[in-house]
Design an enzyme around this catalytic site. Structure first.
Site, PDB file in Angstrom:
ATOM      1  N   GLY A  35      10.106 -13.310   7.535  1.00  0.00           N
ATOM      2  CA  GLY A  35       9.731 -14.311   8.499  1.00  0.00           C
ATOM      3  C   GLY A  35       9.003 -15.423   8.108  1.00  0.00           C
ATOM      4  O   GLY A  35       8.455 -15.494   7.034  1.00  0.00           O
ATOM      5  N   VAL A  82      -4.856 -12.226 -23.742  1.00  0.00           N
ATOM      6  CA  VAL A  82      -3.683 -12.215 -24.004  1.00  0.00           C
ATOM      7  C   VAL A  82      -2.807 -13.796 -23.731  1.00  0.00           C
ATOM      8  O   VAL A  82      -3.025 -14.215 -22.555  1.00  0.00           O
ATOM      9  CB  VAL A  82      -2.731 -11.034 -23.425  1.00  0.00           C
ATOM     10  CG1 VAL A  82      -1.267 -11.258 -23.432  1.00  0.00           C
ATOM     11  CG2 VAL A  82      -3.235  -9.686 -23.832  1.00  0.00           C
ATOM     12  N   HIS A 138     -25.639  23.299   0.794  1.00  0.00           N
ATOM     13  CA  HIS A 138     -25.742  23.768  -0.538  1.00  0.00           C
ATOM     14  C   HIS A 138     -24.560  24.871  -0.766  1.00  0.00           C
ATOM     15  O   HIS A 138     -24.461  25.682   0.222  1.00  0.00           O
ATOM     16  CB  HIS A 138     -26.983  24.214  -0.999  1.00  0.00           C
ATOM     17  CG  HIS A 138     -27.225  24.738  -2.164  1.00  0.00           C
ATOM     18  ND1 HIS A 138     -27.393  24.434  -3.351  1.00  0.00           N
ATOM     19  CD2 HIS A 138     -27.083  26.282  -2.767  1.00  0.00           C
ATOM     20  CE1 HIS A 138     -27.321  24.970  -4.360  1.00  0.00           C
ATOM     21  NE2 HIS A 138     -27.385  26.046  -4.104  1.00  0.00           N
ATOM     22  N   CYS A 145       0.663  -1.254  -0.043  1.00  0.00           N
ATOM     23  CA  CYS A 145       0.035  -0.035   0.047  1.00  0.00           C
ATOM     24  C   CYS A 145       0.734   1.235  -0.114  1.00  0.00           C
ATOM     25  O   CYS A 145       0.492   2.117  -0.874  1.00  0.00           O
ATOM     26  CB  CYS A 145      -0.660  -0.037   1.085  1.00  0.00           C
ATOM     27  SG  CYS A 145      -1.710   1.419   1.521  1.00  0.00           S
ATOM     28  N   THR A 162       1.091 -11.283   5.102  1.00  0.00           N
ATOM     29  CA  THR A 162       2.053 -11.000   4.141  1.00  0.00           C
ATOM     30  C   THR A 162       1.616 -10.611   2.815  1.00  0.00           C
ATOM     31  O   THR A 162       2.395 -10.495   1.794  1.00  0.00           O
ATOM     32  CB  THR A 162       2.713 -12.453   3.998  1.00  0.00           C
ATOM     33  OG1 THR A 162       1.659 -13.394   3.803  1.00  0.00           O
ATOM     34  CG2 THR A 162       3.524 -12.720   4.954  1.00  0.00           C
ATOM     35  N   ALA A 216      -6.469  -1.885   0.873  1.00  0.00           N
ATOM     36  CA  ALA A 216      -5.805  -1.604   2.220  1.00  0.00           C
ATOM     37  C   ALA A 216      -6.758  -1.721   3.424  1.00  0.00           C
ATOM     38  O   ALA A 216      -6.325  -2.265   4.559  1.00  0.00           O
ATOM     39  CB  ALA A 216      -5.114  -0.406   1.987  1.00  0.00           C
ATOM     40  N   HIS A 217      -7.803  -0.953   3.236  1.00  0.00           N
ATOM     41  CA  HIS A 217      -8.868  -0.591   4.486  1.00  0.00           C
ATOM     42  C   HIS A 217      -9.515  -1.873   5.070  1.00  0.00           C
ATOM     43  O   HIS A 217      -9.852  -1.997   6.276  1.00  0.00           O
ATOM     44  CB  HIS A 217      -9.823   0.563   4.126  1.00  0.00           C
ATOM     45  CG  HIS A 217     -10.415   0.280   2.868  1.00  0.00           C
ATOM     46  ND1 HIS A 217      -9.712   0.547   1.621  1.00  0.00           N
ATOM     47  CD2 HIS A 217     -11.715  -0.011   2.498  1.00  0.00           C
ATOM     48  CE1 HIS A 217     -10.644   0.566   0.589  1.00  0.00           C
ATOM     49  NE2 HIS A 217     -11.647   0.015   1.196  1.00  0.00           N
TER      50      HIS A 217
HETATM   51  P1  FAD Z   1       0.767  -5.854   2.033  1.00  0.00           P
HETATM   52  O1  FAD Z   1       0.296  -4.352   1.951  1.00  0.00           O
HETATM   53  O2  FAD Z   1       1.150  -6.326   0.498  1.00  0.00           O
HETATM   54  O3  FAD Z   1       1.752  -5.903   2.976  1.00  0.00           O
HETATM   55  C1  FAD Z   1       2.490  -7.171   3.276  1.00  0.00           C
HETATM   56  C2  FAD Z   1       4.013  -7.026   3.571  1.00  0.00           C
HETATM   57  O4  FAD Z   1       4.749  -8.254   4.196  1.00  0.00           O
HETATM   58  C3  FAD Z   1       4.821  -6.417   2.618  1.00  0.00           C
HETATM   59  O5  FAD Z   1       5.717  -5.390   2.925  1.00  0.00           O
HETATM   60  C4  FAD Z   1       5.683  -7.874   2.140  1.00  0.00           C
HETATM   61  O6  FAD Z   1       6.953  -7.258   1.560  1.00  0.00           O
HETATM   62  C5  FAD Z   1       5.822  -8.134   3.672  1.00  0.00           C
HETATM   63  N1  FAD Z   1       6.095  -9.720   3.545  1.00  0.00           N
HETATM   64  C6  FAD Z   1       5.489 -10.678   2.527  1.00  0.00           C
HETATM   65  N2  FAD Z   1       5.976 -11.882   3.032  1.00  0.00           N
HETATM   66  C7  FAD Z   1       6.732 -11.558   4.079  1.00  0.00           C
HETATM   67  C8  FAD Z   1       7.717 -12.515   4.884  1.00  0.00           C
HETATM   68  N3  FAD Z   1       7.631 -13.795   4.855  1.00  0.00           N
HETATM   69  N4  FAD Z   1       8.440 -11.699   5.884  1.00  0.00           N
HETATM   70  C9  FAD Z   1       8.445 -10.529   5.985  1.00  0.00           C
HETATM   71  N5  FAD Z   1       7.622  -9.704   5.204  1.00  0.00           N
HETATM   72  C10 FAD Z   1       7.158 -10.256   4.452  1.00  0.00           C
HETATM   73  N6  FAD Z   1      -5.894  -0.608  -2.001  1.00  0.00           N
HETATM   74  C11 FAD Z   1      -6.654   0.134  -1.530  1.00  0.00           C
HETATM   75  O7  FAD Z   1      -7.456   0.201  -0.538  1.00  0.00           O
HETATM   76  N7  FAD Z   1      -6.761   1.379  -2.119  1.00  0.00           N
HETATM   77  C12 FAD Z   1      -5.904   1.786  -3.179  1.00  0.00           C
HETATM   78  O8  FAD Z   1      -5.957   2.892  -3.678  1.00  0.00           O
HETATM   79  C13 FAD Z   1      -5.346   0.683  -3.598  1.00  0.00           C
HETATM   80  N8  FAD Z   1      -4.314   1.217  -4.786  1.00  0.00           N
HETATM   81  C14 FAD Z   1      -3.480  -0.041  -5.050  1.00  0.00           C
HETATM   82  C15 FAD Z   1      -2.434   0.338  -6.194  1.00  0.00           C
HETATM   83  C16 FAD Z   1      -1.675  -0.324  -6.565  1.00  0.00           C
HETATM   84  C17 FAD Z   1      -0.787  -0.241  -7.836  1.00  0.00           C
HETATM   85  C18 FAD Z   1      -1.519  -1.917  -6.005  1.00  0.00           C
HETATM   86  C19 FAD Z   1      -0.492  -2.855  -6.432  1.00  0.00           C
HETATM   87  C20 FAD Z   1      -2.552  -1.905  -4.775  1.00  0.00           C
HETATM   88  C21 FAD Z   1      -3.463  -1.245  -4.391  1.00  0.00           C
HETATM   89  N9  FAD Z   1      -4.362  -1.364  -3.414  1.00  0.00           N
HETATM   90  C22 FAD Z   1      -4.966  -0.514  -2.940  1.00  0.00           C
HETATM   91  C23 FAD Z   1      -4.356  -2.715  -2.727  1.00  0.00           C
HETATM   92  C24 FAD Z   1      -3.561  -2.529  -1.260  1.00  0.00           C
HETATM   93  O9  FAD Z   1      -2.209  -2.160  -1.740  1.00  0.00           O
HETATM   94  C25 FAD Z   1      -3.777  -4.012  -0.672  1.00  0.00           C
HETATM   95  O10 FAD Z   1      -4.867  -4.345  -0.492  1.00  0.00           O
HETATM   96  C26 FAD Z   1      -3.096  -3.682   0.698  1.00  0.00           C
HETATM   97  O11 FAD Z   1      -1.662  -3.268   0.704  1.00  0.00           O
HETATM   98  C27 FAD Z   1      -3.054  -5.048   1.447  1.00  0.00           C
HETATM   99  O12 FAD Z   1      -2.515  -4.794   2.632  1.00  0.00           O
HETATM  100  P2  FAD Z   1      -1.864  -6.104   3.286  1.00  0.00           P
HETATM  101  O13 FAD Z   1      -1.498  -5.568   4.651  1.00  0.00           O
HETATM  102  O14 FAD Z   1      -2.506  -7.340   3.339  1.00  0.00           O
HETATM  103  O15 FAD Z   1      -0.479  -6.691   2.549  1.00  0.00           O
HETATM  104  P1  AMP Z   2      -8.665  -7.388 -11.251  1.00  0.00           P
HETATM  105  O1  AMP Z   2      -8.729  -8.679 -10.889  1.00  0.00           O
HETATM  106  O2  AMP Z   2      -9.861  -6.433 -10.940  1.00  0.00           O
HETATM  107  O3  AMP Z   2      -7.237  -6.600 -11.024  1.00  0.00           O
HETATM  108  O4  AMP Z   2      -8.600  -7.242 -12.953  1.00  0.00           O
HETATM  109  C1  AMP Z   2      -7.789  -8.145 -13.436  1.00  0.00           C
HETATM  110  C2  AMP Z   2      -8.405  -7.883 -15.081  1.00  0.00           C
HETATM  111  O5  AMP Z   2      -7.473  -8.617 -16.022  1.00  0.00           O
HETATM  112  C3  AMP Z   2      -9.711  -8.700 -15.087  1.00  0.00           C
HETATM  113  O6  AMP Z   2     -10.807  -7.991 -15.772  1.00  0.00           O
HETATM  114  C4  AMP Z   2      -9.389  -9.849 -15.910  1.00  0.00           C
HETATM  115  O7  AMP Z   2     -10.473 -10.334 -16.804  1.00  0.00           O
HETATM  116  C5  AMP Z   2      -8.299  -9.440 -16.737  1.00  0.00           C
HETATM  117  N1  AMP Z   2      -7.515 -10.722 -17.151  1.00  0.00           N
HETATM  118  C6  AMP Z   2      -7.054 -11.617 -16.724  1.00  0.00           C
HETATM  119  N2  AMP Z   2      -6.179 -12.556 -17.481  1.00  0.00           N
HETATM  120  C7  AMP Z   2      -6.138 -11.791 -18.899  1.00  0.00           C
HETATM  121  C8  AMP Z   2      -5.570 -12.184 -20.180  1.00  0.00           C
HETATM  122  N3  AMP Z   2      -4.754 -13.305 -20.323  1.00  0.00           N
HETATM  123  N4  AMP Z   2      -5.950 -11.211 -21.080  1.00  0.00           N
HETATM  124  C9  AMP Z   2      -6.471  -9.987 -20.819  1.00  0.00           C
HETATM  125  N5  AMP Z   2      -7.169  -9.683 -19.702  1.00  0.00           N
HETATM  126  C10 AMP Z   2      -7.051 -10.636 -18.477  1.00  0.00           C
END
Ligand code: FAD
Ligand code: AMP
Length: 461
Positions: A115, A237, A440, A42, A143, A316-317
């Site tokens: 970990g 794809v 408003h 996040c 994780t 994230a939330h």
């Molecule tokens: P993570 O944030 O993935 O944290 C897990 C952590 O554990 C990481 O730092 C990882 O490196 C670490 N880790 C993994 N395995 C190990 C291990 N064995 N030992 C030690 N550390 C380890 N969500 C939203 O709600 N709003 C958004 O706008 C949004 N935008 C996003 C944009 C992008 C480009 C991406 C990729 C994701 C976005 N998300 C968004 C999703 C959001 O980031 C995830 O849902 C969220 O981070 C999940 O939180 P988490 O704590 O479960 O895991």
């Molecule tokens: P999300 O799971 O919301 O991040 O969205 C991923 C998107 O990728 C979904 O709309 C899937 O239908 C699409 N998708 C998954 N595999 C393929 C593929 N091989 N070619 C094109 N789109 C794909």
């Protein structure tokens, strides 16, 4: 052997929030993350850097294309991508330092390293070849997740990339192809389209944003097309090959698309393959997802899991809510996550936000509903902002009037949705929203009008 009351593996919004709440509840907590900066996907490579780039690229786009309508004219608008990227990095750095500070303030011991569960109540942390053994009666796996891959499309971190690299391209691609029309693909596609790239989204399904209400997704599709993003739907794809700076994407049926950068945005898979789950006999599904019960407990005593590595929306939330609920339960307190009221936001322009069920889900579930919709074009504040695209749609139970779903496409939808989330959390009827006096001129009046529209009483349409 370091002894703790609770060990959290993963320092993302699930893990670090769980660790802080547990410390507040009096536990001696360890939080392990492999990265120097805590904050997880996040803060480091997800929500925060993507929003920084979305904000900056939108301002650039407005300066180029729409500020002149306000009488704000520039002779020359120039993109300084290096500054834009630096600003994003600074925000990430400040926020991740802030998390480090919060962990320290709450006396959470932060271990940098990987970990791994090592049988019951034990975790081994490995960092730069050195290992530290920890023990605790409770262990939370937080994780997270990583980008899913496609067989036939090999990531090279340069031409064929995930969102992590697409957040840091040092030059604007000429032609960026995005595989996947989900929210990450659309957000990253929007950033680079605004900065001047030709962007093509290849989506296997016949629609974009598969989890979003269909009417809202279709309108979003049209708006993004107007912004210059090209969509090819029903295109799966199969493979991609690089030749120098060029990438050739091959799709089912023989269609090919050439580009200079290819972004894989086909979803995410849980990071659970190397956490030592086998040492406590916990299994996962095909995507690495861990099954848990209502208390976030896995099948192994004292081992819990939260966030992206368990079922549910990867947000994230949602991860943070689960983190708090999990430790409250460990502490013997009452806690609950209401999965029916978790908002979801797509931060494109205008934003898309939703809470509750879509029209398609209600139809599938055989629930009879009334629908109230209000377009932003009829909202005074939206007019003054010059942001009149989109609508608010409220779905309420036909018999009880209870709000079942709210879907917004429009300016600041991600902020507006929380009135609906709060209403739904309190079990509100659309009439309850009607009875709230809305200031408003605000965008929130559109939520009020949509609630009025549920019973055919909207004033301004
Ligand atoms: P993570 O944030 O993935 O944290 C897990 C952590 O554990 C990481 O730092 C990882 O490196 C670490 N880790 C993994 N395995 C190990 C291990 N064995 N030992 C030690 N550390 C380890 N969500 C939203 O709600 N709003 C958004 O706008 C949004 N935008 C996003 C944009 C992008 C480009 C991406 C990729 C994701 C976005 N998300 C968004 C999703 C959001 O980031 C995830 O849902 C969220 O981070 C999940 O939180 P988490 O704590 O479960 O895991
Ligand atoms: P999300 O799971 O919301 O991040 O969205 C991923 C998107 O990728 C979904 O709309 C899937 O239908 C699409 N998708 C998954 N595999 C393929 C593929 N091989 N070619 C094109 N789109 C794909």
């Amino acid at each position: 052997m370091q002894e703790h009351d609770l060990i959290v593996i993963g320092g993302g919004p699930g893990g670090y929030v769980a660790a802080i709440r547990a410390a507040q509840l009096g536990m001696n907590v360890a939080c392990i993350d492999e990265n120097e900066q805590p904050g997880g996907t996040c803060l480091r490579v997800g929500c925060i850097p993507s929003k920084a780039m979305l904000e900056s690229s939108e301002l650039y786009y407005q300066a180029k294309h729409s500020l002149s309508e306000h009488g704000v004219k520039f002779k020359h608008v120039e993109l300084d991508l290096a500054t834009m990227l630096h600003r994003k990095d600074k925000i990430v750095d400040t926020l991740t330092r802030g998390i480090k500070g919060l962990l320290k303030k709450n006396k959470v011991t932060h271990y940098q390293g990987r970990g791994r569960l090592d049988g019951a109540k034990r975790v081994v942390v490995t960092h730069n070849g050195k290992t530290t053994s920890l023990t605790a009666p409770h262990i939370i796996i937080a994780t997270g997740s990583r980008s899913a891959s496609l067989r036939g499309v090999e990531l090279d971190g340069d031409r064929i990339v995930t969102s992590t690299e697409a957040l840091a391209f040092s030059e604007v691609p000429k032609h960026l192809v995005v595989i996947g029309g989900g929210y990450i693909g659309l957000e990253m596609g929007s950033v680079w389209a605004r900065l001047g790239a030709k962007v093509t989204v290849l989506e296997a399904l016949d629609r974009i944003l598969p989890a979003t209400d269909k009417e809202i997704a279709e309108r979003t599709h049209k708006l993004l097309e107007k912004q210059g993003i090209e969509f090819r739907l029903g295109v799966r794809v199969q493979s991609a090959k690089t030749k120098g700076k060029a990438v050739r994407v091959e799709c089912e049926g023989g269609e090919t698309v050439d580009c200079d950068r290819l972004l894989m945005a086909v979803g995410r898979v849980a990071n659970t393959d190397d956490v030592g789950l086998d040492t406590v006999s916990v299994t996962t599904d095909r995507r690495g997802v861990i099954e848990v019960n209502h208390d976030f407990a896995t099948s192994a005593a004292g081992v819990y899991a939260i966030g992206d590595c368990i079922p549910g929306p990867m947000l994230a939330h949602k991860a943070s809510e689960e983190g708090v609920a999990c430790v409250e339960k460990i502490a013997g307190r009452w806690a609950h996550v209401n999965y029916d009221t978790i908002p979801a936001v797509v931060y494109i322009h205008p934003e898309v936000a939703a809470v509750g069920r879509t029209e398609e889900q209600l139809q599938q579930d055989g629930v009879e509903y009334n629908k109230g919709a209000f377009p932003f074009v009829a909202n005074g504040r939206a007019k003054t902002l010059g942001e009149t695209e989109g609508m608010v749609k409220i779905l309420a139970d036909k018999k009880t009037d209870r709000v079942l779903g709210v879907h917004i496409l429009g300016p600041r939808a991600g902020d507006l949705i929380h009135e609906a989330a709060a209403a739904m959390e309190f079990g509100a009827a659309s009439e309850d929203i009607v009875r709230v006096c809305h200031a408003h001129p605000t965008l929130s009046e559109s939520v009020h009008e949509a609630a009025l529209a549920v019973t055919g009483r909207a004033i301004h349409i």
